[in-house]
Design a protein around this motif. Structure first.
Motif, mmCIF file in Angstrom:
data_model
loop_
_atom_site.group_PDB
_atom_site.id
_atom_site.type_symbol
_atom_site.label_atom_id
_atom_site.label_comp_id
_atom_site.label_asym_id
_atom_site.label_seq_id
_atom_site.Cartn_x
_atom_site.Cartn_y
_atom_site.Cartn_z
ATOM 1 N N MET A 34 0.843 -1.181 0.000
ATOM 2 C CA MET A 34 0.000 0.000 0.000
ATOM 3 C C MET A 34 0.887 1.243 0.000
ATOM 4 O O MET A 34 1.811 1.368 0.793
ATOM 5 C CB MET A 34 -0.898 -0.021 1.241
ATOM 6 N N THR A 35 0.590 2.176 -0.886
ATOM 7 C CA THR A 35 1.377 3.387 -1.003
ATOM 8 C C THR A 35 0.911 4.426 0.010
ATOM 9 O O THR A 35 -0.290 4.629 0.194
ATOM 10 C CB THR A 35 1.234 3.987 -2.423
ATOM 11 N N GLN A 36 1.883 5.061 0.638
ATOM 12 C CA GLN A 36 1.560 6.103 1.615
ATOM 13 C C GLN A 36 1.103 7.368 0.883
ATOM 14 O O GLN A 36 1.692 7.766 -0.124
ATOM 15 C CB GLN A 36 2.806 6.404 2.454
ATOM 16 N N GLN A 37 0.042 7.986 1.371
ATOM 17 C CA GLN A 37 -0.453 9.220 0.777
ATOM 18 C C GLN A 37 0.577 10.325 0.976
ATOM 19 O O GLN A 37 1.176 10.456 2.037
ATOM 20 C CB GLN A 37 -1.780 9.614 1.428
ATOM 21 N N HIS A 38 0.796 11.111 -0.067
ATOM 22 C CA HIS A 38 1.731 12.233 -0.015
ATOM 23 C C HIS A 38 0.938 13.535 -0.108
ATOM 24 O O HIS A 38 0.131 13.698 -1.020
ATOM 25 C CB HIS A 38 2.733 12.145 -1.180
ATOM 26 N N ILE A 39 1.143 14.432 0.831
ATOM 27 C CA ILE A 39 0.448 15.715 0.842
ATOM 28 C C ILE A 39 1.492 16.823 0.873
ATOM 29 O O ILE A 39 2.383 16.824 1.722
ATOM 30 C CB ILE A 39 -0.488 15.842 2.065
ATOM 31 N N SER A 40 1.341 17.758 -0.058
ATOM 32 C CA SER A 40 2.261 18.899 -0.094
ATOM 33 C C SER A 40 1.514 20.169 0.321
ATOM 34 O O SER A 40 0.364 20.388 -0.051
ATOM 35 C CB SER A 40 2.870 19.066 -1.487
ATOM 36 N N ILE A 41 2.208 20.974 1.112
ATOM 37 C CA ILE A 41 1.643 22.218 1.632
ATOM 38 C C ILE A 41 2.640 23.339 1.349
ATOM 39 O O ILE A 41 3.829 23.194 1.621
ATOM 40 C CB ILE A 41 1.415 22.150 3.155
ATOM 41 N N LEU A 42 2.144 24.445 0.836
ATOM 42 C CA LEU A 42 2.966 25.636 0.668
ATOM 43 C C LEU A 42 2.365 26.718 1.554
ATOM 44 O O LEU A 42 1.191 27.073 1.414
ATOM 45 C CB LEU A 42 2.998 26.077 -0.797
ATOM 46 N N VAL A 43 3.171 27.211 2.483
ATOM 47 C CA VAL A 43 2.736 28.194 3.467
ATOM 48 C C VAL A 43 3.251 29.574 3.067
ATOM 49 O O VAL A 43 4.420 29.711 2.709
ATOM 50 C CB VAL A 43 3.257 27.825 4.880
ATOM 51 N N GLY A 44 2.399 30.562 3.161
ATOM 52 C CA GLY A 44 2.755 31.919 2.774
ATOM 53 C C GLY A 44 3.540 32.669 3.824
ATOM 54 O O GLY A 44 3.194 33.796 4.181
ATOM 55 N N SER A 45 4.600 32.060 4.330
ATOM 56 C CA SER A 45 5.465 32.681 5.327
ATOM 57 C C SER A 45 6.698 31.803 5.521
ATOM 58 O O SER A 45 6.633 30.586 5.336
ATOM 59 C CB SER A 45 4.735 32.800 6.662
ATOM 60 N N ASN A 46 7.792 32.431 5.928
ATOM 61 C CA ASN A 46 8.981 31.678 6.328
ATOM 62 C C ASN A 46 9.070 31.555 7.845
ATOM 63 O O ASN A 46 10.039 31.017 8.371
ATOM 64 C CB ASN A 46 10.248 32.345 5.775
ATOM 65 N N ASN A 47 8.046 32.035 8.558
ATOM 66 C CA ASN A 47 8.026 31.972 10.014
ATOM 67 C C ASN A 47 7.853 30.511 10.433
ATOM 68 O O ASN A 47 6.863 29.865 10.073
ATOM 69 C CB ASN A 47 6.870 32.827 10.550
ATOM 70 N N PRO A 48 8.806 29.971 11.205
ATOM 71 C CA PRO A 48 8.722 28.562 11.597
ATOM 72 C C PRO A 48 7.468 28.206 12.391
ATOM 73 O O PRO A 48 6.993 27.079 12.313
ATOM 74 C CB PRO A 48 9.990 28.330 12.422
ATOM 75 N N VAL A 49 6.911 29.145 13.144
ATOM 76 C CA VAL A 49 5.677 28.894 13.903
ATOM 77 C C VAL A 49 4.522 28.629 12.934
ATOM 78 O O VAL A 49 3.726 27.702 13.127
ATOM 79 C CB VAL A 49 5.350 30.072 14.844
ATOM 80 N N LYS A 50 4.426 29.421 11.883
ATOM 81 C CA LYS A 50 3.340 29.263 10.914
ATOM 82 C C LYS A 50 3.501 27.977 10.101
ATOM 83 O O LYS A 50 2.520 27.268 9.847
ATOM 84 C CB LYS A 50 3.269 30.485 9.995
ATOM 85 N N ILE A 51 4.712 27.659 9.717
ATOM 86 C CA ILE A 51 4.960 26.428 8.951
ATOM 87 C C ILE A 51 4.618 25.207 9.809
ATOM 88 O O ILE A 51 3.936 24.288 9.348
ATOM 89 C CB ILE A 51 6.424 26.381 8.464
ATOM 90 N N ALA A 52 5.038 25.213 11.056
ATOM 91 C CA ALA A 52 4.741 24.093 11.959
ATOM 92 C C ALA A 52 3.242 23.964 12.212
ATOM 93 O O ALA A 52 2.713 22.844 12.258
ATOM 94 C CB ALA A 52 5.493 24.267 13.279
ATOM 95 N N ALA A 53 2.539 25.090 12.347
ATOM 96 C CA ALA A 53 1.096 25.046 12.587
ATOM 97 C C ALA A 53 0.385 24.412 11.391
ATOM 98 O O ALA A 53 -0.522 23.586 11.569
ATOM 99 C CB ALA A 53 0.554 26.445 12.855
ATOM 100 N N ALA A 54 0.778 24.776 10.182
ATOM 101 C CA ALA A 54 0.156 24.198 8.987
ATOM 102 C C ALA A 54 0.419 22.701 8.928
ATOM 103 O O ALA A 54 -0.499 21.904 8.691
ATOM 104 C CB ALA A 54 0.683 24.884 7.731
ATOM 105 N N ARG A 55 1.650 22.297 9.172
ATOM 106 C CA ARG A 55 2.007 20.874 9.143
ATOM 107 C C ARG A 55 1.239 20.102 10.218
ATOM 108 O O ARG A 55 0.680 19.035 9.950
ATOM 109 C CB ARG A 55 3.511 20.687 9.360
ATOM 110 N N ASP A 56 1.158 20.665 11.416
ATOM 111 C CA ASP A 56 0.463 19.994 12.519
ATOM 112 C C ASP A 56 -1.030 19.860 12.250
ATOM 113 O O ASP A 56 -1.628 18.815 12.513
ATOM 114 C CB ASP A 56 0.682 20.754 13.830
ATOM 115 N N ALA A 57 -1.647 20.917 11.739
ATOM 116 C CA ALA A 57 -3.088 20.883 11.488
ATOM 117 C C ALA A 57 -3.439 19.867 10.408
ATOM 118 O O ALA A 57 -4.349 19.046 10.590
ATOM 119 C CB ALA A 57 -3.586 22.274 11.081
ATOM 120 N N ILE A 58 -2.731 19.894 9.303
ATOM 121 C CA ILE A 58 -3.001 18.952 8.216
ATOM 122 C C ILE A 58 -2.676 17.530 8.677
ATOM 123 O O ILE A 58 -3.397 16.579 8.355
ATOM 124 C CB ILE A 58 -2.221 19.323 6.945
#
Length: 185
Positions: free
Chosen positions: A1-25
């Motif tokens: 079974m192939t693992q689902q791959h999800i890509s996210i592009l966040v409109g900021s370089n702020n590590p807090v915002k990038i981590a929040a997007a990754r955590d939520a998804i």
């Protein structure tokens, strides 16, 4: 079974915002491989938005910029996510909050975080043209708090943080994408 791959592009370089997007998804897709990157995306609003409308527009502009950049460079993502923090004066006093804009399959979903009441002298400094992060750094003798717990962390003694509030708001804004049949027009 192939693992689902999800890509996210966040409109900021702020590590807090990038981590929040990754955590939520990641909460919605716990078994997926999530690739999450940030990029500079202009908000086209003031550095410190002072109204709900301006704050929401900033988030939407950042998300659309990410999508346009990804299409132009032939590197599309599954989700384009942007967060814009702002302040406004409400009936109960000044407060700070953030808007989330998520684009998925050319559909836009908007979310907003909870409100954090602001001390009057903080709001006065913002009205004078300062940014919230700088005002909080000065008041609490911190450095670059906006890339850490934020004003939220400082004013709640760490019980809530910028990241936790962003993550919650993104989770909520994802509802139309997780339940598309209920949101169909």
């Amino acid at each position: 079974m192939t693992q689902q791959h999800i890509s996210i592009l966040v409109g900021s370089n702020n590590p807090v915002k990038i981590a929040a997007a990754r955590d939520a998804i990641g909460q919605y897709f716990p078994d997926a491989h999530i690739e999450c990157h940030g990029m500079h995306a202009p908000s086209l609003v003031a550095d410190q938005p002072m109204t709900e409308a301006e704050t929401k527009l900033g988030a939407i502009n950042r998300a659309k910029f990410c999508q346009q950049h990804a299409i132009a460079t032939h590197q599309p993502a599954n989700f384009y996510i942007a967060m814009e923090g702002g302040v406004d004066q409400f009936d109960h006093g000044a407060a700070t909050f953030a808007y989330m804009a998520i684009i998925h399959q050319d559909k836009l979903s908007i979310g907003r975080s909870a409100l954090l009441p602001l001390p009057p002298k903080v709001f006065q400094a913002l009205e004078a043209g300062e940014e919230l992060g700088h005002v909080m750094d000065r008041l609490f003798n911190t450095e670059n708090i906006k890339q850490k717990g934020g004003a939220i962390g400082l004013l709640t003694q760490g019980l809530a943080t910028r990241g936790s509030i962003y993550t919650q708001a993104i989770v909520l804004a994802m509802a139309p994408f997780i339940n598309p049949a209920f949101f169909a027009e």
